[in-house]
Design a protein around this motif. Structure first.
Motif, mmCIF file in Angstrom:
data_model
loop_
_atom_site.group_PDB
_atom_site.id
_atom_site.type_symbol
_atom_site.label_atom_id
_atom_site.label_comp_id
_atom_site.label_asym_id
_atom_site.label_seq_id
_atom_site.Cartn_x
_atom_site.Cartn_y
_atom_site.Cartn_z
ATOM 1 N N LYS A 219 -8.058 3.886 3.990
ATOM 2 C CA LYS A 219 -8.925 4.936 3.433
ATOM 3 C C LYS A 219 -9.884 4.340 2.397
ATOM 4 N N TYR B 59 -9.930 0.525 0.531
ATOM 5 C CA TYR B 59 -9.926 0.280 -0.915
ATOM 6 C C TYR B 59 -11.079 -0.646 -1.304
ATOM 7 N N HIS C 194 5.210 12.200 0.198
ATOM 8 C CA HIS C 194 4.532 11.151 -0.580
ATOM 9 C C HIS C 194 5.135 11.090 -1.985
ATOM 10 N N ASN D 293 5.084 4.461 0.188
ATOM 11 C CA ASN D 293 3.834 3.704 0.065
ATOM 12 C C ASN D 293 4.221 2.250 -0.198
ATOM 13 N N SER D 294 3.257 1.383 -0.446
ATOM 14 C CA SER D 294 3.616 -0.041 -0.506
ATOM 15 C C SER D 294 4.552 -0.378 -1.663
ATOM 16 N N ARG E 172 3.856 3.294 4.732
ATOM 17 C CA ARG E 172 2.392 3.381 4.595
ATOM 18 C C ARG E 172 1.929 2.361 3.559
ATOM 19 N N GLY F 109 -0.631 0.174 1.429
ATOM 20 C CA GLY F 109 -1.974 0.116 0.850
ATOM 21 C C GLY F 109 -2.085 -0.982 -0.188
ATOM 22 N N LEU F 110 -2.087 -0.574 -1.454
ATOM 23 C CA LEU F 110 -2.419 -1.457 -2.580
ATOM 24 C C LEU F 110 -1.835 -2.873 -2.510
ATOM 25 N N TYR G 15 -6.711 0.997 -8.300
ATOM 26 C CA TYR G 15 -7.231 1.655 -7.098
ATOM 27 C C TYR G 15 -8.705 2.015 -7.307
HETATM 28 C C1 LIG Z 1 -3.126 6.036 -0.255
HETATM 29 C C2 LIG Z 1 -1.870 6.466 0.302
HETATM 30 C C3 LIG Z 1 -0.842 5.545 0.552
HETATM 31 C C4 LIG Z 1 -0.924 4.082 0.170
HETATM 32 O O1 LIG Z 1 -0.439 3.921 -1.113
HETATM 33 P P1 LIG Z 1 -0.387 2.492 -1.821
HETATM 34 O O2 LIG Z 1 0.176 2.783 -3.134
HETATM 35 O O3 LIG Z 1 -1.803 2.019 -1.903
HETATM 36 O O4 LIG Z 1 0.438 1.612 -0.972
HETATM 37 C C5 LIG Z 1 0.295 6.008 1.167
HETATM 38 N N1 LIG Z 1 0.423 7.299 1.516
HETATM 39 C C6 LIG Z 1 -0.524 8.217 1.271
HETATM 40 C C7 LIG Z 1 -0.304 9.630 1.663
HETATM 41 C C8 LIG Z 1 -1.702 7.835 0.651
HETATM 42 O O5 LIG Z 1 -2.647 8.744 0.415
#
Ligand SMILES: *Cc1c(COP(=O)(O)O)cnc(C)c1O
Length: 637
Positions: free
Chosen positions: A48, A52, A175, A211-212, A227, A229-230, A362
């Protein structure tokens, strides 16, 4: 199609500021993160906000190479952009979607997250209409208090959605609000989710919550997808993680010294006079500011790296410039490289820079480099680069003018020779598609028979039979004949003209020398009227009955009688449109012997089949071959 881009070496980057994206480091981070995932767990790469700020397309491709099962985006637009770039991987939309986005969700084969019954029902209706089964993930709120169905209503909602015939629940998810700094609350959220998830676990393919940051040190037994990301971008979300996982920064934001100057003792530097120097001081100006994403809150706080030394920002960040204290660095000069963010110095790491103003890593990542081109580096070499503006274009956003400009520039970029590029653009593209405002149409199954009959001393009588299929644009069409090229020329530009014949100059331009014997569309005979002018014979073939065939594929048949001089010994046939499948037959009388033909076909299939029988010769492409304008055949005898 893969784009062919000019090869650029790292030391050849000539930019005011630029962003280097190290894909090898990104792959390294994903490999490290995978070590923390339990067996059989899949991962969704979160791309998304243009990954980043790293570039969604290139990051998505790299993540897919590293085994990502799904891509995660914030909205339909981001997903459509990936589809536009031919990414076919499953894509989950994480934020709530709007009703007006449903069509795009379906046409782009996207998976929305659902937490709203009205939306789910509407999606179901659309899916039913399209005759498809639409996959969704249901989003649950377990304590973050943002979007999602509250967990106490989880099963009810699940069962309601389950009843929608054209919706398939492919996943359920929640989340974490504080996975980087609150282990207890994270565990509490997981337990709430798991209690519900265990009831439907057999029915859904993906169950996910982490998340990560969450996957380091935690086990979420019931989940089979993470999921990411960061952390994949090489940014630590907390100091404690540093000895648990080895991450390498992916983004480096760089610029160059543009100017060097001196402020005298007790003078101030920059806007609003926030910084005074207590001795004569050298400072360097870097041509980036908050408009480039270098946060205003880094005023008097930011640190950059020049020739291996860490140097502080002096005074306010301007829109387009910052001043840097260079008193500690030897031999600094204009053009020296400056690392503004990322790189290997601790001070310029995203997490440390954002900490200087109590900001978010972020946010800093996503705002960097609006004016900076991105260079993608793998194994120490640049393997791709992306345009300055973060948003690549989706053509439907653009007016014709803008698209024309892009096409013209793209052709020029591709073709090194400016002159050749202009010819292609003006003589081919503009001529056919723009200046004449032509509908881009083509003829298929084009059959053209030319028959010479020997019944006159000086001329052959000629019978022309044409048939082809084409989308019918009008209730009439024109057949034109002129006896010089210049007069015929204007008919090549008229889109209502289906046939043009060049009568030899030795023959008087007269109805007795050129006539349409019959014209039919879909079997309907047309009325043919001769409109005369002194330059050309213009035959208008029309019928009101054609009304019902408009804008549909129609079958055209045209028969023409005319004359051709005997002393010519050669006949040229021009193909001025785009054709799919061409067959041209020349039938000649016994008095002609030794006939030969030279086809000049442009397009991919340049060698039509030539068949010679007694009294006729045929030049034909395969039925599905595309033949481009400016093709033709020359018959000589
Ligand atoms: C952005 C996002 C993530 C990723 O989170 P990170 O902390 O960057 O790993 C995971 N799940 C959802 C729903 C998000 O919006």
């Amino acid at each position: 199609m893969t784009k062919k881009k000019k090869l650029i070496r790292l030391n050849e980057i000539n930019e005011r500021s630029w962003v280097e994206i190290n894909l090898s480091n990104f792959s390294h981070n994903l490999k490290e993160l995978k070590k923390h995932m339990q067996n059989k767990q899949f991962f969704m790469q979160i791309v998304k906000a243009d990954a980043y700020g790293h570039g969604a397309l290139q990051i998505a491709n790299q993540a897919i190479k590293e085994g990502a099962t799904i891509l995660g985006v914030a909205n339909v637009e981001e997903a459509s952009l990936l589809r536009f770039h031919n990414i076919e991987h499953p894509i989950l939309i994480l934020s709530p979607s709007f009703d007006f986005e449903i069509e795009a969700i379906i046409s782009n084969k996207l998976t929305p997250s659902i937490a709203n019954l009205h939306f789910a029902k509407l999606l179901n209706e659309h899916a039913k209409e399209m005759g498809i089964i639409q996959s969704v993930h249901i989003k649950y709120d377990t304590g973050m208090n943002r979007n999602g169905i509250r967990i106490e209503n989880a099963l009810d909602f699940y069962q309601t959605i389950e009843m929608l015939e054209n919706i398939k629940i492919e996943g359920i998810f929640s989340h974490f609000s504080s996975s980087e700094d609150d282990k207890d609350f994270t565990q509490k959220q997981y337990l709430l989710f798991a209690e519900f998830a265990s009831k439907v676990a057999q029915k859904v393919r993906y169950i996910h919550i982490a998340n990560s940051s969450a996957i380091i040190d935690n086990q979420f037994e019931l989940c089979n997808l993470n999921r990411i990301g960061l952390l994949s971008y090489g940014v630590y979300s907390s100091a404690q993680l540093k000895n648990k996982i080895d991450l390498k920064p992916v983004m480096t934001f760089k610029s160059k010294i543009a100017h060097i100057s001196t402020a005298h003792k007790n003078e101030s530097v920059g806007y609003n006079r926030t910084h005074f120097v207590d001795k004569d001081s050298h400072f360097a100006i870097i041509p980036i500011g908050y408009a480039d994403g270098y946060d205003y809150l880094l005023s008097d706080k930011g640190l950059v790296e020049i020739n291996g030394s860490v140097c502080p920002v002096l005074g306010k960040i301007s829109m387009d410039m910052i001043a840097i204290d260079i008193n500690q660095v030897d031999n600094v000069k204009v053009d020296d490289e400056v690392i503004l963010l990322g790189g290997n110095t601790t001070s310029t790491k995203v997490e440390n820079l954002s900490a200087l103003f109590n900001g978010s890593s972020y946010e800093l990542l996503t705002q960097i480099g609006k004016r900076a081109k991105r260079y993608y580096i793998e194994d120490g070499k640049i393997n791709d680069y992306a345009p300055i503006l973060r948003r690549d274009f989706i053509p439907r956003d653009f007016s014709d003018d803008k698209l024309n400009l892009i096409i013209h520039q793209a052709i020029q970029e591709r073709i090194n020779k400016q002159e050749l590029a202009s010819v292609i653009y003006h003589d081919v593209l503009r001529y056919f598609f723009i200046e004449n405002d032509r509908d881009v149409s083509y003829r298929s199954d084009f059959t053209y028979n030319i028959k010479f009959i020997d019944n006159h001393i000086n001329y052959y009588k000629v019978e022309l039979n044409l048939s082809f299929d084409k989308i019918l644009q009008n209730t009439y069409f024109i057949v034109a004949c002129a006896n010089n090229q210049a007069n015929l020329e204007s008919y090549f530009r008229r889109k209502d003209t289906e046939y043009r014949w060049l009568l030899d100059e030795s023959i008087e331009l007269d109805e007795s020398k050129f006539s349409v014997s019959s014209a039919k569309v879909n079997g309907v005979f047309l009325d043919c009227f001769v409109a005369h002018n002194n330059k050309a014979i213009e035959v208008k073939c029309e019928s009101d009955k054609l009304e019902s065939f408009l804008n549909k594929l129609a079958h055209f048949e045209i028969k023409i009688s005319t004359y051709y001089p005997k002393n010519k010994h050669q006949l040229s046939v021009y193909l001025s449109e785009i054709y799919k499948g061409v067959s041209i037959q020349f039938t000649y009388p016994e008095s002609i012997s030794n006939i030969d033909c030279v086809p000049i076909f442009s397009g991919r299939h340049r060698y039509p089949k030539i068949t010679q029988n007694k009294g006729s010769i045929t030049v034909a492409s395969e039925k599905n071959d595309w033949i481009f304008p400016n093709s033709g055949v020359v018959f000589s005898y």
